[in-house]
Design an enzyme around this catalytic site. Structure first.
Site, mmCIF file in Angstrom:
data_model
loop_
_atom_site.group_PDB
_atom_site.id
_atom_site.type_symbol
_atom_site.label_atom_id
_atom_site.label_comp_id
_atom_site.label_asym_id
_atom_site.label_seq_id
_atom_site.Cartn_x
_atom_site.Cartn_y
_atom_site.Cartn_z
ATOM 1 C CB THR A 122 -1.006 0.081 1.324
ATOM 2 O OG1 THR A 122 -1.666 -1.124 1.192
ATOM 3 C CG2 THR A 122 -1.817 1.439 1.172
ATOM 4 C CD GLU A 151 -3.423 -5.642 1.151
ATOM 5 O OE1 GLU A 151 -4.290 -6.468 1.337
ATOM 6 O OE2 GLU A 151 -3.084 -4.829 2.044
ATOM 7 C CG ASN A 211 -7.930 0.223 3.899
ATOM 8 O OD1 ASN A 211 -8.919 -0.569 3.335
ATOM 9 N ND2 ASN A 211 -6.651 -0.234 3.801
ATOM 10 C CG PHE A 252 -16.521 -2.417 7.820
ATOM 11 C CD1 PHE A 252 -15.580 -2.335 8.440
ATOM 12 C CD2 PHE A 252 -16.741 -3.313 6.659
ATOM 13 C CE1 PHE A 252 -14.128 -3.225 7.760
ATOM 14 C CE2 PHE A 252 -15.580 -4.027 6.168
ATOM 15 C CZ PHE A 252 -14.506 -3.892 6.916
ATOM 16 C CG LEU A 253 -22.914 0.069 9.511
ATOM 17 C CD1 LEU A 253 -24.287 0.164 8.784
ATOM 18 C CD2 LEU A 253 -22.480 1.354 9.766
ATOM 19 C CB ALA A 255 -21.249 0.101 18.413
ATOM 20 N N GLY A 256 -18.023 -0.846 18.780
ATOM 21 C CA GLY A 256 -17.151 -1.271 19.560
ATOM 22 C C GLY A 256 -16.122 -0.397 19.895
ATOM 23 C CB CYS A 263 -5.180 -1.684 6.683
ATOM 24 S SG CYS A 263 -4.460 -3.156 5.858
ATOM 25 N NE ARG A 331 0.821 -5.298 11.714
ATOM 26 C CZ ARG A 331 1.115 -5.633 10.464
ATOM 27 N NH1 ARG A 331 1.919 -5.237 9.635
ATOM 28 N NH2 ARG A 331 0.546 -6.691 9.994
#
Length: 433
Positions: A122, A151, A211, A252-253, A255-256, A263, A331
Site C-alpha cells: 500500500t 491488495e 480503507n 462495518f456497522l 459498534a465497538g 491497514c 498492530r
C-alpha cells in the site's frame, strides 16, 4: 507464469501461496533469514486460517519456494511483486517507502530481461512514478513496466478474499503489462471476478479511499453508539435499520472500541498526508482519525466506570487482545490503549487471547497472561470482552461469574444479551445499549 514476491510478510506470503495454488511458479524473497528458515522448515510466521496447509501443499507440489537471495529470485521472472512493509513514518505519519525503494533498486540490478514490476504494498499516490524512475536510473538499458496492484485482504479471511475477490484493481497504461497481469490473474478472470484496469495513480488512491471509507463507517457507528447511550436507544437496532438500506450496507456497522490493525490506522494517516501535500484537505478523514484515537481510551474509562469508584488494586480480566479475531496481529489494537488506561488507574490486568498472547507480550509485558477465559476471570472484579473471538461467544456465564470476586461484565463487542448476562448474575455493561 514465473512470479517473484519481494517480502514474505502477511501480504507477500498469502499472495504468493495463492498465486502458486493457481498453478504459477512462485518464489517468495525476504531479507529476514530467520523468517525464511522457518518457512523452509514448514513453520508459518503469522497466524492466518488455512495458510499453513496452503503453503505446505504448494511447496510439496514444487510451485512455491523461499529464499533470501533476491537476485536469484528475480532472475527469469515474468513479474515481480513488491510486498514489503510501508509503516507510518515516525514523526509525521507519512508512509515509510524506504523498503519499497530499496527493493526497487535491487530488482533493477537483478533483472535479466523484460520485467513487469508490481507494487502490491500500500503506497501513496505517485509512488509508482518514483519506482519507475528508480528502475530507469539504476538500469538505463532495462525493459521495465510498472504496475500498481493494491491488495484488499482482510486478516483472518485473506485466502478467501484473494481467491474470491470483490474486484482486482490493476493500474497501468502499458499494453504488455496488462497482458502479463491478465495472465497472472487468469484463474480469477475465468471465474468472472471483475478486473478493473485504471491509471497507476488511480489504483494507488483507490486503496486508500477504500480503507478510509470503511474506517469512516466504523467511526460513524461508534459515535451513534455514544448517542444511543445518551438518548436511551439501542445501537444494534440502529445499525440494522440503516444497514438494510442497500445504499449503505450492513458491513462495518458494529459498534465497538474503534479500529486498529495494520491497514486502517496507517492508511488514513497516509491519506491525510497526501491530501496535505496536494493542498486538498479531506476533513471527514481528519475527523475519523481523531475520533478513533480518543475512542480507545474512552473504552478504558468505560471499564473503569463499571468497577465503580476507585479502581486501584482491583483486577480486570481482558478477553481478546488482537485487533480482530482470527489473527495474531497486535498492530494498533484497541486493547493496547484500553489496557494502558487500566494500568494507569492502578488496575491489575489478567488477559487471554486464543492466538495473540506471544505477540502481545512484546507490547504489553506488564500484565498476566492466562490459559483461557475462566483462568483470566478467576478472582477478577470485572471481565472486559475486547476482541470478538468465537470462543468468547459461547462462554458459560454462570461458571465465569462463579470464579470472580465481583461479577461485572463489560461487553465492548456487544456479544451478549443483557437479560442473559443478568440471569447469570452479572452486572452488565455494553456499547450503545
Amino acid at each position: 507464469m514465473r512470479i517473484t514476491m519481494i517480502g514474505s510478510g502477511y501480504v507477500g506470503l498469502v499472495s504468493g501461496a495463492c498465486f502458486a495454488d493457481f498453478g504459477h511458479s512462485v518464489i517468495c524473497v525476504d531479507k529476514a533469514a530467520d523468517k525464511i528458515e522457518a518457512l523452509l522448515a514448514g513453520r508459518i510466521p503469522i497466524y492466518e486460517p488455512g495458510l499453513e496447509q496452503l503453503v505446505s501443499s504448494n511447496v510439496a507440489a514444487g510451485r512455491l519456494s523461499f529464499t533470501t537471495d533476491l537476485a536469484a529470485g528475480v532472475a527469469g521472472a515474468d513479474a515481480v511483486f513488491i510486498a514489503v512493509g510501508t509503516p507510518s513514518r515516525r514523526g509525521d505519519g507519512h508512509a515509510d517507502l524506504s523498503y519499497v525503494y530499496a527493493a526497487t533498486e535491487e530488482i533493477a540490478r537483478a533483472a535479466t530481461g523484460p520485467l513487469v514490476v508490481v507494487t502490491k504494498s500500500t503506497v501513496p499516490v505517485g509512488t509508482g512514478d518514483r519506482v519507475e524512475q528508480i528502475l530507469r536510473d539504476t538500469r538505463p538499458d532495462g525493459d521495465f513496466a510498472v504496475v500498481s496492484n493494491p491488495e484488499f485482504l482482510r486478516e483472518g479471511a485473506a485466502i478467501g478474499d484473494f481467491k474470491r475477490p470483490d474486484r482486482i484493481v490493476i493500474g497501468t497504461d502499458d499494453d504488455r503489462a496488462r497482458a502479463v497481469m491478465r495472465e497472472v490473474y487468469r484463474p480469477l478472470y475465468l471465474g468472472e471476478s471483475p478486473i478493473l484496469f485504471t491509471g497507476r495513480r488511480t489504483a494507488e488512491l483507490t486503496k486508500y479511499a477504500a480503507n478510509a471509507f470503511l474506517a469512516t463507517k466504523i467511526t460513524f457507528i461508534n459515535e451513534m453508539a455514544d448517542l444511543c447511550e445518551a438518548v436511551g436507544a439501542d445501537v444494534r437496532d440502529v445499525s440494522r435499520g440503516i444497514g438494510l438500506d442497500n445504499r449503505i450496507g450492513r458491513k462495518f456497522l458494529h459498534a465497538g472500541p474503534g479500529y486498529g490493525g495494520s491497514c486502517f490506522p496507517k492508511d488514513t494517516l497516509a491519506l491525510l498526508k497526501t491530501a496535505e501535500d496536494f493542498e486538498s484537505p479531506v476533513r471527514i478523514v481528519e475527523a475519523v482519525v481523531q475520533v478513533n484515537d480518543t475512542r480507545k481510551r474512552a473504552m478504558g474509562r468505560k471499564v473503569l466506570n463499571a468497577l465503580g469508584g476507585d479502581a486501584r488494586g482491583k483486577t480486570v480480566a481482558v478477553l481478546g487482545l488482537t485487533f480482530k479475531p482470527n489473527t495474531d496481529d497486535m498492530r494498533d489494537a484497541p486493547s493496547i490503549a484500553i489496557v494502558q488506561s487500566l494500568i494507569d488507574a492502578g488496575v491489575n490486568v489478567r488477559a487471554y487471547d486464543p492466538e495473540g498472547a506471544e505477540t502481545a507480550k512484546a507490547v504489553m509485558p506488564d500484565i498476566t497472561y492466562c490459559a483461557d477465559a475462566y483462568d483470566a476471570a478467576a478472582g477478577a472484579d470485572a471481565v472486559a470482552i475486547v476482541t470478538e473471538w468465537d470462543v468468547f461467544r459461547a462462554l458459560d456465564l454462570k461458571r465465569l461469574a462463579a470464579t470472580m470476586a465481583a461479577p461485572v461484565l463489560v461487553d465492548l463487542r456487544n456479544i451478549y444479551d443483557r437479560a442473559e448476562a443478568e440471569r447469570a448474575g452479572f452486572a452488565y455493561s455494553a456499547v450503545g445499549r
